[in-house]
Design a protein around this motif. Structure first.
Motif, PDB file in Angstrom:
ATOM      1  N   LEU A  18     151.668  18.058  53.906  1.00 17.34           N
ATOM      2  CA  LEU A  18     150.816  18.945  54.686  1.00 17.34           C
ATOM      3  C   LEU A  18     150.880  18.607  56.178  1.00 17.34           C
ATOM      4  O   LEU A  18     150.989  19.499  57.021  1.00 17.34           O
ATOM      5  CB  LEU A  18     149.378  18.860  54.185  1.00 17.34           C
ATOM      6  N   VAL A  19     150.851  17.316  56.491  1.00 20.99           N
ATOM      7  CA  VAL A  19     150.942  16.894  57.892  1.00 20.99           C
ATOM      8  C   VAL A  19     152.292  17.304  58.479  1.00 20.99           C
ATOM      9  O   VAL A  19     152.366  17.810  59.610  1.00 20.99           O
ATOM     10  CB  VAL A  19     150.711  15.371  58.011  1.00 20.99           C
ATOM     11  N   ALA A  20     153.362  17.123  57.722  1.00 23.11           N
ATOM     12  CA  ALA A  20     154.695  17.493  58.211  1.00 23.11           C
ATOM     13  C   ALA A  20     154.810  19.005  58.399  1.00 23.11           C
ATOM     14  O   ALA A  20     155.390  19.470  59.393  1.00 23.11           O
ATOM     15  CB  ALA A  20     155.766  16.992  57.250  1.00 23.11           C
ATOM     16  N   VAL A  21     154.253  19.784  57.480  1.00 23.59           N
ATOM     17  CA  VAL A  21     154.305  21.246  57.611  1.00 23.59           C
ATOM     18  C   VAL A  21     153.510  21.704  58.835  1.00 23.59           C
ATOM     19  O   VAL A  21     153.946  22.595  59.571  1.00 23.59           O
ATOM     20  CB  VAL A  21     153.795  21.920  56.311  1.00 23.59           C
ATOM     21  N   LEU A  22     152.349  21.090  59.072  1.00 22.91           N
ATOM     22  CA  LEU A  22     151.572  21.450  60.262  1.00 22.91           C
ATOM     23  C   LEU A  22     152.346  21.136  61.543  1.00 22.91           C
ATOM     24  O   LEU A  22     152.282  21.893  62.516  1.00 22.91           O
ATOM     25  CB  LEU A  22     150.226  20.726  60.252  1.00 22.91           C
ATOM     26  N   LEU A  23     153.090  20.036  61.521  1.00 19.36           N
ATOM     27  CA  LEU A  23     153.900  19.703  62.695  1.00 19.36           C
ATOM     28  C   LEU A  23     155.053  20.689  62.867  1.00 19.36           C
ATOM     29  O   LEU A  23     155.398  21.059  63.994  1.00 19.36           O
ATOM     30  CB  LEU A  23     154.415  18.273  62.591  1.00 19.36           C
ATOM     31  N   LEU A  24     155.640  21.130  61.764  1.00 16.70           N
ATOM     32  CA  LEU A  24     156.693  22.146  61.856  1.00 16.70           C
ATOM     33  C   LEU A  24     156.140  23.465  62.389  1.00 16.70           C
ATOM     34  O   LEU A  24     156.788  24.145  63.192  1.00 16.70           O
ATOM     35  CB  LEU A  24     157.342  22.354  60.484  1.00 16.70           C
ATOM     36  N   LEU A  47     160.188  15.189  64.767  1.00 11.66           N
ATOM     37  CA  LEU A  47     159.065  14.298  64.497  1.00 11.66           C
ATOM     38  C   LEU A  47     158.483  14.477  63.097  1.00 11.66           C
ATOM     39  O   LEU A  47     157.880  13.549  62.556  1.00 11.66           O
ATOM     40  CB  LEU A  47     157.986  14.545  65.546  1.00 11.66           C
ATOM     41  N   ALA A  48     158.672  15.641  62.497  1.00 11.12           N
ATOM     42  CA  ALA A  48     158.073  15.940  61.193  1.00 11.12           C
ATOM     43  C   ALA A  48     158.487  14.946  60.099  1.00 11.12           C
ATOM     44  O   ALA A  48     157.616  14.412  59.398  1.00 11.12           O
ATOM     45  CB  ALA A  48     158.386  17.372  60.778  1.00 11.12           C
ATOM     46  N   PRO A  49     159.778  14.624  59.902  1.00  7.38           N
ATOM     47  CA  PRO A  49     160.112  13.659  58.851  1.00  7.38           C
ATOM     48  C   PRO A  49     159.627  12.249  59.167  1.00  7.38           C
ATOM     49  O   PRO A  49     159.256  11.499  58.256  1.00  7.38           O
ATOM     50  CB  PRO A  49     161.639  13.710  58.751  1.00  7.38           C
ATOM     51  N   VAL A  50     159.599  11.881  60.437  1.00 10.73           N
ATOM     52  CA  VAL A  50     159.102  10.555  60.818  1.00 10.73           C
ATOM     53  C   VAL A  50     157.622  10.458  60.487  1.00 10.73           C
ATOM     54  O   VAL A  50     157.152   9.453  59.934  1.00 10.73           O
ATOM     55  CB  VAL A  50     159.360  10.287  62.319  1.00 10.73           C
ATOM     56  N   LEU A  51     156.883  11.504  60.780  1.00 12.39           N
ATOM     57  CA  LEU A  51     155.453  11.505  60.508  1.00 12.39           C
ATOM     58  C   LEU A  51     155.169  11.566  59.010  1.00 12.39           C
ATOM     59  O   LEU A  51     154.208  10.969  58.530  1.00 12.39           O
ATOM     60  CB  LEU A  51     154.793  12.680  61.220  1.00 12.39           C
ATOM     61  N   PHE A  52     156.008  12.269  58.249  1.00 13.65           N
ATOM     62  CA  PHE A  52     155.873  12.282  56.793  1.00 13.65           C
ATOM     63  C   PHE A  52     155.963  10.857  56.248  1.00 13.65           C
ATOM     64  O   PHE A  52     155.141  10.433  55.444  1.00 13.65           O
ATOM     65  CB  PHE A  52     156.958  13.162  56.161  1.00 13.65           C
ATOM     66  N   LEU A  53     156.960  10.113  56.704  1.00 13.74           N
ATOM     67  CA  LEU A  53     157.132   8.735  56.240  1.00 13.74           C
ATOM     68  C   LEU A  53     155.978   7.843  56.688  1.00 13.74           C
ATOM     69  O   LEU A  53     155.544   6.961  55.941  1.00 13.74           O
ATOM     70  CB  LEU A  53     158.459   8.180  56.735  1.00 13.74           C
ATOM     71  N   ALA A  54     155.464   8.060  57.896  1.00 10.33           N
ATOM     72  CA  ALA A  54     154.350   7.255  58.396  1.00 10.33           C
ATOM     73  C   ALA A  54     153.090   7.492  57.567  1.00 10.33           C
ATOM     74  O   ALA A  54     152.380   6.541  57.214  1.00 10.33           O
ATOM     75  CB  ALA A  54     154.089   7.554  59.865  1.00 10.33           C
ATOM     76  N   VAL A  55     152.805   8.743  57.240  1.00  8.15           N
ATOM     77  CA  VAL A  55     151.624   9.057  56.437  1.00  8.15           C
ATOM     78  C   VAL A  55     151.783   8.505  55.028  1.00  8.15           C
ATOM     79  O   VAL A  55     150.858   7.896  54.476  1.00  8.15           O
ATOM     80  CB  VAL A  55     151.363  10.573  56.421  1.00  8.15           C
ATOM     81  N   ALA A  56     152.945   8.708  54.429  1.00  3.77           N
ATOM     82  CA  ALA A  56     153.174   8.202  53.070  1.00  3.77           C
ATOM     83  C   ALA A  56     153.068   6.679  53.029  1.00  3.77           C
ATOM     84  O   ALA A  56     152.506   6.112  52.085  1.00  3.77           O
ATOM     85  CB  ALA A  56     154.538   8.655  52.564  1.00  3.77           C
ATOM     86  N   ASN A  57     153.569   5.993  54.037  1.00  8.23           N
ATOM     87  CA  ASN A  57     153.482   4.537  54.096  1.00  8.23           C
ATOM     88  C   ASN A  57     152.036   4.097  54.310  1.00  8.23           C
ATOM     89  O   ASN A  57     151.563   3.159  53.687  1.00  8.23           O
ATOM     90  CB  ASN A  57     154.369   3.995  55.210  1.00  8.23           C
ATOM     91  N   THR A 108     147.874  22.868  71.173  1.00  6.69           N
ATOM     92  CA  THR A 108     148.925  22.716  70.160  1.00  6.69           C
ATOM     93  C   THR A 108     149.849  21.555  70.500  1.00  6.69           C
ATOM     94  O   THR A 108     150.145  20.714  69.645  1.00  6.69           O
ATOM     95  CB  THR A 108     149.740  24.019  70.045  1.00  6.69           C
ATOM     96  N   ALA A 109     150.294  21.490  71.745  1.00  8.38           N
ATOM     97  CA  ALA A 109     151.185  20.402  72.152  1.00  8.38           C
ATOM     98  C   ALA A 109     150.467  19.054  72.088  1.00  8.38           C
ATOM     99  O   ALA A 109     151.033  18.062  71.619  1.00  8.38           O
ATOM    100  CB  ALA A 109     151.709  20.654  73.570  1.00  8.38           C
ATOM    101  N   SER A 110     149.223  19.022  72.526  1.00 12.22           N
ATOM    102  CA  SER A 110     148.470  17.762  72.495  1.00 12.22           C
ATOM    103  C   SER A 110     148.239  17.301  71.069  1.00 12.22           C
ATOM    104  O   SER A 110     148.390  16.118  70.762  1.00 12.22           O
ATOM    105  CB  SER A 110     147.120  17.935  73.201  1.00 12.22           C
ATOM    106  N   ALA A 111     147.844  18.224  70.198  1.00  9.22           N
ATOM    107  CA  ALA A 111     147.597  17.853  68.803  1.00  9.22           C
ATOM    108  C   ALA A 111     148.869  17.367  68.127  1.00  9.22           C
ATOM    109  O   ALA A 111     148.839  16.415  67.339  1.00  9.22           O
ATOM    110  CB  ALA A 111     147.016  19.043  68.037  1.00  9.22           C
ATOM    111  N   ALA A 112     149.986  17.998  68.455  1.00  9.95           N
ATOM    112  CA  ALA A 112     151.246  17.604  67.822  1.00  9.95           C
ATOM    113  C   ALA A 112     151.667  16.198  68.241  1.00  9.95           C
ATOM    114  O   ALA A 112     151.913  15.331  67.390  1.00  9.95           O
ATOM    115  CB  ALA A 112     152.341  18.609  68.169  1.00  9.95           C
TER     116      ALA A 112
END
Length: 135
Positions: A18-24, A47-57, A108-112
């Protein structure tokens, strides 16, 4: 350390997805149908795959500190890359994007980008092993 998401790992990966999709989606919004801030949009897509891994970790039972630090450095490097790409393509694209979208584009840019930095930092803080005790 107990997992933040107990039991089923599907929920952990669901939250990370969900976090990665929101970033996309933020990347699509920043692209502005090809007339927006392209450096920011491409940065969100990277950044989306990096953030996916960070959240999962970070949500796991025993998060890896090394992995968390590598992902935090990756988020910082991508942020620096976006800043350099913006300077290279000319800040007029960013200025025009912000004029066209106003506070929504800025939010949007700040949140991302700040959200990605916050999530990676919190994941690293949760994985930190703490001070080592001398014997």
């Amino acid at each position: 350390m107990p997992a933040l998401v107990q039991g089923d790992t599907t929920l952990k990966y669901g939250i990370a997805s969900l976090v990665a999709v929101l970033l996309l989606l933020a990347g699509i919004a920043l692209a502005g149908a090809g007339h927006g801030w392209m450096a920011g949009a491409i940065g969100c897509f990277l950044l989306a795959p990096v953030l996916f891994l960070a959240v999962a970790n970070g949500l796991g039972g025993a998060p890896s500190f090394r992995r968390a630090v590598v992902l935090l450095v990756g988020v910082l490097a991508l942020g620096l890359g976006v800043a350099m790409a913006t300077a290279r393509e000319g800040s007029q694209y960013l200025d025009r994007f912000l004029q066209a979208t106003g506070n929504t584009g800025l939010a949007t840019a700040s949140a991302a980008y700040f959200g990605a930095l916050l999530i990676a930092t919190l994941a690293a803080a949760r994985a930190w092993p703490g001070p080592r005790r001398r014997r």
